[in-house]
Design a protein around this motif. Sequence first.
Motif, PDB file in Angstrom:
ATOM      1  N   ILE A   1      40.378  35.655  53.297  1.00 32.98           N
ATOM      2  CA  ILE A   1      39.272  36.907  52.891  1.00 32.98           C
ATOM      3  C   ILE A   1      38.464  36.541  51.602  1.00 32.98           C
ATOM      4  O   ILE A   1      37.375  36.881  51.906  1.00 32.98           O
ATOM      5  N   ARG A   2      39.552  35.240  51.060  1.00 31.59           N
ATOM      6  CA  ARG A   2      38.101  34.586  49.677  1.00 31.59           C
ATOM      7  C   ARG A   2      36.923  34.001  50.483  1.00 31.59           C
ATOM      8  O   ARG A   2      36.035  33.980  49.930  1.00 31.59           O
TER       9      ARG A   2
ATOM     10  N   LEU B   1      34.311  36.354  51.786  1.00 36.44           N
ATOM     11  CA  LEU B   1      33.440  37.061  50.556  1.00 36.44           C
ATOM     12  C   LEU B   1      32.554  35.772  50.029  1.00 36.44           C
ATOM     13  O   LEU B   1      31.382  35.941  49.638  1.00 36.44           O
ATOM     14  N   LEU B   2      33.091  34.901  50.144  1.00 34.77           N
ATOM     15  CA  LEU B   2      31.955  33.465  49.965  1.00 34.77           C
ATOM     16  C   LEU B   2      30.985  33.621  51.355  1.00 34.77           C
ATOM     17  O   LEU B   2      29.771  33.039  50.684  1.00 34.77           O
TER      18      LEU B   2
END
Lengths: 480, 98
Positions: free
Chosen positions: B75-76, B79-80
């Motif tokens: 998920i991170r 996001l990036l």
Amino acid sequence: MKYEAVIGLEVHAQLKTLSKVFCGCSTEFGSGENTNICPVCTGQPGVLPVLNKKAVEFLVKTGLALSCKINGHSVFARKQYFYPDLPKNYQISQYELPLAEHGYLEIGTGNEKKKIGITRIHLEEDAGKLLHAIGNRDLDYSLVDLNRTGVPLMEIVSEPDLRSPDEVHQYLSKLKSILEYLEVSDCNMEEGKFRCDANISIRPVGQKEFGTKAELKNMNTLKGVKDALEYEIERQIEVVSGGEKIIQETRLWDANKKSTQSMRRKEEAHDYRYFPEPDLVPLNLDKDFIRDIKESLPELPADYTKRFVEAGLSEYTASVSASEKPLAVFISDAISGTGDAKERQDIANWVINELLARLNASGKTIKESSVSAEMIRELVLLIKNGTISGKIAKTVFEEMFNRGKKASVIVKEKGLVQISDESAIEKYCDEAISENPKAVSEYKSGKEKAIGALVGGVMKKTGGKANPQIVNKILRKKLS
Amino acid sequence: MAKITRKDVEYVARLARLELTDAEKEKFTVQLEKILDYIDQLNKLDTKDTPPTSHVLPLKNVWRKDELSQCSGEIREALLKNAPDREGNFFKVKKVIE
């Protein structure tokens, strides 16, 4: 013309929660860039913030400790501005109805006490961090790390009641100490967990109206705050004395250049268009909630100071002793169950003057001290009952600190017991007198101080172990 | 009676980073004026004893325990990836200096 400064402070303190204020991401400092982020704190479409209850409790705790009125009914607001450290383009904060209002903090000691008003304390989220350079290399773009975005902050706003950089320093030290006692914030300034902005203006002494203020930012240490304010007061006095007007503006402190620089900004950037945050329902704290927190409040610096003064410590020693919780607990332990006020004052002096200096020099905190409260108490007792002299005590203390052993053990091991036997001392006195005829004649001709050289002579012969009072007595008798 | 001018529309548009054509500015000036006139009817009511509404839902104190719930690396990464630009694990933006 004589001018005085009028100063109000805005302190942002990071609340010591595990998770962020509106999502479950970690608040840990120093994690790899963008590792503590999620869809909520990066402002992805469709997400909803959920309030961290602990952050509310911490703020209420602080409010109560600063004698604030707690607003049972409190709401969040959106503060809107565009900056890349804030991915939602608004910060969730509080505007009308903050959690706490109308408190105060007392600074000064004795008859010089002064109440500094606390206007309000509100809860808000922190913004991210921007990087404009890597090491010495300036970037022609900016990098964004959102780990800090959404970390809970409380903003503590003071009334413009402060009149000098010194009062500001006292206020900040005291506030920091209270937050540390409450265990609601680490207050680590280097890590940005305790930040301070100042509103400052000057006016001729005696004038009631405030002058035009400047807002100072970017002061990262307590010393920086003091230096920046001193500089800014000088600057404003110079501007006004030169017949010009102060412009209302934000100025940044530059610690290297030791000056403040105007930070040009469009006026409209300050139009934040606050409105009630639709994603968060209002808070309604009932009496029980507030009462439970009130009952859980720990002893605060003022309580310790009062107790220390009652135990016989001087006002000054009492307030230094109470300045940090671990120190206050240590001294409180060390003086418990002791004989008289003088003994307690001596104990506190040993801790503050000797132990703290040693600890600082070796980069340790009082919690890591090899010398315990009981050990200091024993050392002072040995001096009091005449077993060792004050001078020898310093040697003993050194051993205690380095080896972690009790004073009585060291005294025994090293044969440091004070010589109080008059006949033994008499012999050394005779020797000293015959070896220093100059001091003898000076003393006899009325130069009182000359006796010091003779006392010194005896001390040298006995390795500092002779009881100085008895040495003095015998010498005076022999020379009279 | 509220009076919305073209200048107000330009100001609000600038704050919201909206680029408007002349025709749009004209249109929104009229529309905003109408909206405010409509809302203005509330001023005829006696709201002395009515508390201000800060939220329309009859809820209060919706909160959670202070517990970690970190999202996954995927998920991170997403996001990036979704950002217009990145450098390593940083988001990359145009140079901003205050």
